[in-house]
Design a protein around this motif. Structure first.
Motif, PDB file in Angstrom:
ATOM      1  N   HIS A 144       0.850  -1.194   0.000  1.00  0.00           N
ATOM      2  CA  HIS A 144       0.000   0.000   0.000  1.00  0.00           C
ATOM      3  C   HIS A 144       0.883   1.241   0.000  1.00  0.00           C
ATOM      4  O   HIS A 144       1.888   1.300   0.724  1.00  0.00           O
ATOM      5  CB  HIS A 144      -0.902   0.006   1.237  1.00  0.00           C
ATOM      6  CG  HIS A 144      -1.982   1.045   1.191  1.00  0.00           C
ATOM      7  ND1 HIS A 144      -1.763   2.356   1.572  1.00  0.00           N
ATOM      8  CD2 HIS A 144      -3.278   0.990   0.789  1.00  0.00           C
ATOM      9  CE1 HIS A 144      -2.875   3.046   1.432  1.00  0.00           C
ATOM     10  NE2 HIS A 144      -3.809   2.254   0.954  1.00  0.00           N
ATOM     11  N   GLN A 147      -5.418   4.385  -1.923  1.00  0.00           N
ATOM     12  CA  GLN A 147      -5.385   3.079  -2.562  1.00  0.00           C
ATOM     13  C   GLN A 147      -6.350   2.092  -1.911  1.00  0.00           C
ATOM     14  O   GLN A 147      -6.452   2.007  -0.691  1.00  0.00           O
ATOM     15  CB  GLN A 147      -3.966   2.524  -2.498  1.00  0.00           C
ATOM     16  CG  GLN A 147      -3.783   1.151  -3.121  1.00  0.00           C
ATOM     17  CD  GLN A 147      -2.382   0.609  -2.886  1.00  0.00           C
ATOM     18  OE1 GLN A 147      -1.453   1.367  -2.603  1.00  0.00           O
ATOM     19  NE2 GLN A 147      -2.236  -0.706  -2.981  1.00  0.00           N
ATOM     20  N   ARG A 148      -7.042   1.296  -2.760  1.00  0.00           N
ATOM     21  CA  ARG A 148      -8.015   0.318  -2.278  1.00  0.00           C
ATOM     22  C   ARG A 148      -7.585  -1.133  -2.531  1.00  0.00           C
ATOM     23  O   ARG A 148      -7.868  -2.011  -1.726  1.00  0.00           O
ATOM     24  CB  ARG A 148      -9.386   0.566  -2.929  1.00  0.00           C
ATOM     25  CG  ARG A 148     -10.037   1.882  -2.515  1.00  0.00           C
ATOM     26  CD  ARG A 148     -11.328   2.141  -3.267  1.00  0.00           C
ATOM     27  NE  ARG A 148     -12.015   3.323  -2.794  1.00  0.00           N
ATOM     28  CZ  ARG A 148     -11.751   4.554  -3.196  1.00  0.00           C
ATOM     29  NH1 ARG A 148     -10.788   4.763  -4.088  1.00  0.00           N
ATOM     30  NH2 ARG A 148     -12.433   5.590  -2.716  1.00  0.00           N
ATOM     31  N   PRO A 176      -5.003  -4.422  -2.988  1.00  0.00           N
ATOM     32  CA  PRO A 176      -3.846  -4.840  -2.180  1.00  0.00           C
ATOM     33  C   PRO A 176      -2.516  -4.698  -2.904  1.00  0.00           C
ATOM     34  O   PRO A 176      -1.482  -5.094  -2.370  1.00  0.00           O
ATOM     35  CB  PRO A 176      -4.158  -6.314  -1.880  1.00  0.00           C
ATOM     36  CG  PRO A 176      -4.989  -6.764  -3.033  1.00  0.00           C
ATOM     37  CD  PRO A 176      -5.837  -5.575  -3.409  1.00  0.00           C
ATOM     38  N   TYR A 233      -0.360  -2.190  -6.232  1.00  0.00           N
ATOM     39  CA  TYR A 233      -0.406  -0.983  -7.057  1.00  0.00           C
ATOM     40  C   TYR A 233       0.518  -1.170  -8.260  1.00  0.00           C
ATOM     41  O   TYR A 233       1.447  -1.984  -8.237  1.00  0.00           O
ATOM     42  CB  TYR A 233       0.002   0.260  -6.260  1.00  0.00           C
ATOM     43  CG  TYR A 233       1.366   0.174  -5.613  1.00  0.00           C
ATOM     44  CD1 TYR A 233       2.510   0.627  -6.277  1.00  0.00           C
ATOM     45  CD2 TYR A 233       1.517  -0.374  -4.339  1.00  0.00           C
ATOM     46  CE1 TYR A 233       3.755   0.537  -5.688  1.00  0.00           C
ATOM     47  CE2 TYR A 233       2.758  -0.471  -3.742  1.00  0.00           C
ATOM     48  CZ  TYR A 233       3.879  -0.017  -4.421  1.00  0.00           C
ATOM     49  OH  TYR A 233       5.120  -0.115  -3.848  1.00  0.00           O
TER      50      TYR A 233
END
Length: 323
Positions: free
Chosen positions: A167, A173-174, A176, A178
């Motif tokens: 994160h 951020q939603r 798990p 990116y």
């Protein structure tokens, strides 16, 4: 497409399943359509549910280095509660909405080396098996494309892209993981940064852009990473000079010592943004084409899809309960 996998856990003579996705790339937050095609086996069975699962290949930092694995980041139940009679075919249409943070897998038609898949799970009389997997292709939202085009205007080249488990601190951020899109600097900026990493965190109301620069050490600046955030509203892109904003941010890096936040990043008067050459976003897109070849080792497109399937189908069933 063909029926890919006999559902072995359901026994010899069990049903087969194949998922057909609508042609073309989709966008984050957009609708993914298609149909699940079933073919009955040697006996009638009760289908309890059919679930589509979105999975991604991600990298994770470990004490002994990096590792790779799959993460399921969304599940959709598209049908259930019916009898599939023996030797019959049944088709189930679906239309599901992708998460806004779904990673981008291509830019201007060029593959970025990001691996996403749609995995189909069929549950029959208490037994479950994943009978089908298809590669998912995602193109950028207009705002995402505008940011990358701005970097292209400034002469940046695409270096690589990957998905990182974890994160981003201070972000909305939603998911798990990116996505990081790594860009090589134009000569004009080479004395300030080694590379810039771009992460998009999209939402219905707009786009958060996380910019991380790997700064060069110099007489008037420390080295290390510097992070900044851009916010672009859902209707802000037209008329906004993103290239000028990014240019000012990069030129301000030499004066910035804090690793988080860039004081005055968008008010630095160090000359106007440069737009070196025609073809908005061309440098980034062409770089993506070259880097993608390196990622897949020169394989043909059909071989890439086969490798995607092999990768996912060789994984354990971890993440089945995520949603």
């Amino acid at each position: 497409m063909v029926f890919k996998k006999l559902l072995g856990s359901l026994g010899v003579g069990g049903p087969t399943v194949d998922t057909i996705l609508e042609l073309g790339a989709v966008t984050p937050g957009g609708t993914l359509g298609g149909q699940v095609r079933l073919k009955g086996g040697s006996a009638d069975v009760t289908v309890e549910h059919i679930t589509l699962e979105l999975v991604a290949r991600v990298e994770a930092e470990q004490e002994d280095g990096e590792s790779e694995g799959t993460v399921a980041f969304e599940r959709f139940t598209v049908s259930g509660g019916f009898t599939l009679t023996a030797d019959t075919e049944h088709s189930i249409p679906f239309a599901v909405t992708l998460p806004w943070e779904t990673p981008v897998t291509e830019l201007h038609g060029q593959d970025l080396g990001i691996v996403l898949g749609v995995r189909t799970e069929l549950s029959v009389a208490g037994a479950r098996d994943k009978g089908d997997l298809d590669r998912l292709t995602v193109r950028p939202l207009p705002a995402q494309e505008a940011v990358l085009e701005a970097f292209g205007q400034l002469g940046f080249d695409f270096r690589s892209a990957d998905l990182e488990l974890g994160h981003i601190r201070g972000s909305g951020q939603r998911l798990p993981f990116y996505q990081e899109i790594e860009l090589s600097p134009a000569p004009r900026y080479a004395d300030r940064v080694d590379e810039v990493e771009v992460t998009f965190l999209a939402a219905a109301e707009g786009l958060e852009v996380v910019l991380e620069a790997d700064k060069r050490r110099g007489l008037h600046s420390d080295g290390g990473d510097t992070v900044s955030h851009l916010t672009i509203g859902a209707h802000d892109t037209p008329g906004r000079d993103l290239a000028a904003e990014i240019d000012r941010w990069i030129l301000a890096l030499a004066e910035t010592r804090s690793p988080y936040g860039v004081p005055g990043a968008y008010g630095h008067a160090d000359g106007p943004a440069q737009h070196p050459g025609p073809g908005v976003g061309t440098a980034v897109a062409v770089g993506a084409a070259g880097a993608a070849v390196g990622v897949v080792g020169g394989m043909a497109a059909a071989e890439v899809v086969d490798e995607v399937g092999d990768f996912f189908e060789g994984d354990d069933d971890e993440g089945d309960e995520e949603g």
